[in-house]
Enzyme design. Structure first.
Site, mmCIF file in Angstrom:
data_model
loop_
_atom_site.group_PDB
_atom_site.id
_atom_site.type_symbol
_atom_site.label_atom_id
_atom_site.label_comp_id
_atom_site.label_asym_id
_atom_site.label_seq_id
_atom_site.Cartn_x
_atom_site.Cartn_y
_atom_site.Cartn_z
ATOM 1 N N ASP A 36 111.074 -13.147 107.123
ATOM 2 C CA ASP A 36 111.816 -13.340 108.365
ATOM 3 C C ASP A 36 113.202 -12.761 108.163
ATOM 4 O O ASP A 36 113.535 -12.266 107.072
ATOM 5 C CB ASP A 36 111.882 -14.830 108.738
ATOM 6 C CG ASP A 36 111.884 -15.047 110.255
ATOM 7 O OD1 ASP A 36 112.668 -14.359 110.946
ATOM 8 O OD2 ASP A 36 111.119 -15.897 110.744
ATOM 9 N N ASP A 63 113.276 -7.276 108.029
ATOM 10 C CA ASP A 63 113.456 -6.830 109.406
ATOM 11 C C ASP A 63 112.357 -5.820 109.691
ATOM 12 O O ASP A 63 112.330 -4.732 109.094
ATOM 13 C CB ASP A 63 114.840 -6.205 109.570
ATOM 14 C CG ASP A 63 115.135 -5.759 110.992
ATOM 15 O OD1 ASP A 63 114.191 -5.668 111.808
ATOM 16 O OD2 ASP A 63 116.310 -5.480 111.299
ATOM 17 N N VAL A 64 111.425 -6.163 110.584
ATOM 18 C CA VAL A 64 110.270 -5.294 110.813
ATOM 19 C C VAL A 64 110.634 -4.020 111.554
ATOM 20 O O VAL A 64 109.776 -3.135 111.726
ATOM 21 C CB VAL A 64 109.144 -6.038 111.552
ATOM 22 C CG1 VAL A 64 108.668 -7.232 110.744
ATOM 23 C CG2 VAL A 64 109.568 -6.448 112.956
ATOM 24 N N ASN A 90 103.195 -11.380 112.534
ATOM 25 C CA ASN A 90 103.569 -12.287 113.604
ATOM 26 C C ASN A 90 104.960 -12.057 114.194
ATOM 27 O O ASN A 90 105.244 -12.511 115.291
ATOM 28 C CB ASN A 90 103.463 -13.728 113.070
ATOM 29 C CG ASN A 90 104.043 -14.752 113.993
ATOM 30 O OD1 ASN A 90 103.530 -14.996 115.084
ATOM 31 N ND2 ASN A 90 105.144 -15.383 113.570
ATOM 32 N N TYR A 155 107.114 -6.306 127.206
ATOM 33 C CA TYR A 155 106.342 -7.222 126.357
ATOM 34 C C TYR A 155 104.838 -6.978 126.518
ATOM 35 O O TYR A 155 104.099 -6.882 125.529
ATOM 36 C CB TYR A 155 106.696 -8.664 126.711
ATOM 37 C CG TYR A 155 106.091 -9.696 125.796
ATOM 38 C CD1 TYR A 155 106.726 -10.064 124.615
ATOM 39 C CD2 TYR A 155 104.895 -10.322 126.120
ATOM 40 C CE1 TYR A 155 106.178 -11.016 123.770
ATOM 41 C CE2 TYR A 155 104.334 -11.278 125.281
ATOM 42 C CZ TYR A 155 104.985 -11.624 124.111
ATOM 43 O OH TYR A 155 104.427 -12.572 123.276
ATOM 44 N N LYS A 159 102.230 -5.736 123.655
ATOM 45 C CA LYS A 159 101.103 -6.558 123.212
ATOM 46 C C LYS A 159 99.770 -5.900 123.528
ATOM 47 O O LYS A 159 98.797 -6.040 122.778
ATOM 48 C CB LYS A 159 101.193 -7.947 123.847
ATOM 49 C CG LYS A 159 102.378 -8.770 123.350
ATOM 50 C CD LYS A 159 102.359 -8.996 121.842
ATOM 51 C CE LYS A 159 103.465 -9.937 121.397
ATOM 52 N NZ LYS A 159 103.427 -10.209 119.941
ATOM 53 N N THR A 190 106.518 -24.169 121.811
ATOM 54 C CA THR A 190 107.459 -23.896 120.727
ATOM 55 C C THR A 190 108.879 -24.077 121.250
ATOM 56 O O THR A 190 109.091 -24.245 122.450
ATOM 57 C CB THR A 190 107.286 -22.459 120.210
ATOM 58 O OG1 THR A 190 107.706 -21.543 121.242
ATOM 59 C CG2 THR A 190 105.845 -22.162 119.828
#
Length: 250
Positions: A36, A63-64, A90, A155, A159, A190
């Site tokens: 993360d 950091d992706v 994720n 988004y 996805k 969440t």
């Protein structure tokens, strides 16, 4: 235990669905790399989990949006644990805007994290898994990867890309002993939903035939199934974890 002695990476692993998956993986006997963004609290969370379970949990700041950091994550896992047996891809961000008001920068930022970031981690993972001859990758897509919703142009595009990326990678990887699947959560209870007022929360609940929001632990259970050998004949599949949200839609 389903993941006994397996070495699992979870990106976006410090909160929400990611953290629930980290913990369930450890309950199932895995060693886990929690990846993360850098934060002292994340290091402490990993340490606390290691003290509670027999496996090890190590935090690796990642950091992706950086290919170098994606590669370093895999290298760190191999250095610490010796192999990469599973990856829950994720990490992601949200974002809502009318399409006509999106700036290029905002649109591309969401695609960079939610789609290209998934690819960066998958690419680095596949290189290691091909060398091993084994492995399982689970990408986090969404119900919005298979259907549209207003205000979510970036988004939903990202996805949807994750769903088809999953299928494509599964075809490439199958002959090399590696499986690639996706989970497609509905609305999950969440902290991201904590700011909603009661009316909006009830509106989201009513969209799910089961009559409630999902729990992070329920998505984690699906992820662990796909990471484990119990799903050994499943690859290229987007698994809906959505309380029936998409069942009546096509």
């Amino acid at each position: 235990m389903r993941l006994q002695n397996k070495n699992i990476i979870v990106t976006g692993g410090a909160s929400g669905i990611g953290l629930a998956t980290v913990e369930l993986c450890m309950q199932e006997g895995a060693n886990v790399i929690m990846a993360d963004l850098p934060h002292d609290e994340h290091v402490q969370t990993a340490s606390d989990l290691s003290s509670r379970y027999t496996g090890r949990c190590i935090f690796v700041a990642t950091d992706v949006s950086s290919s170098a950091q994606a590669d370093q994550l895999i290298a760190a896992t191999v250095a610490d644990f010796g192999s990469v047996d599973g990856v829950f891809n994720n990490a992601g961000i949200g974002g809502m805007s009318p399409a006509d008001l999106y700036t290029d920068e905002d649109f591309l930022h969401i695609l960079d994290i939610n789609l290209t970031g998934v690819f960066r981690i998958a690419r680095a993972s596949l290189r290691q898994m091909y060398a091993q001859g084994s492995g399982s990758i689970v990408n986090c897509a969404s119900i919005l990867g298979v259907m549209g919703q207003s205000m979510t142009a970036a988004y939903s595009a990202a996805k949807g890309g994750v769903v088809n990326l999953t299928r494509t990678l599964a075809l490439e990887a199958a002959s090399k002993g590696v499986r690639v699947n996706a989970v497609c959560p509905g609305y999950i209870d969440t902290p991201l939903l904590s700011a909603l007022d009661d009316n909006m929360r009830q509106f989201l609940i009513d969209l799910h035939p089961l009559g409630r929001l999902g729990k992070s632990e329920e998505v984690a259970s699906a992820v662990v199934f796909l990471l484990s050998d119990e799903s050994s004949f499943i690859t290229g599949t987007p698994l809906m974890v959505d309380g029936g949200f998409t069942a009546g839609k096509s």
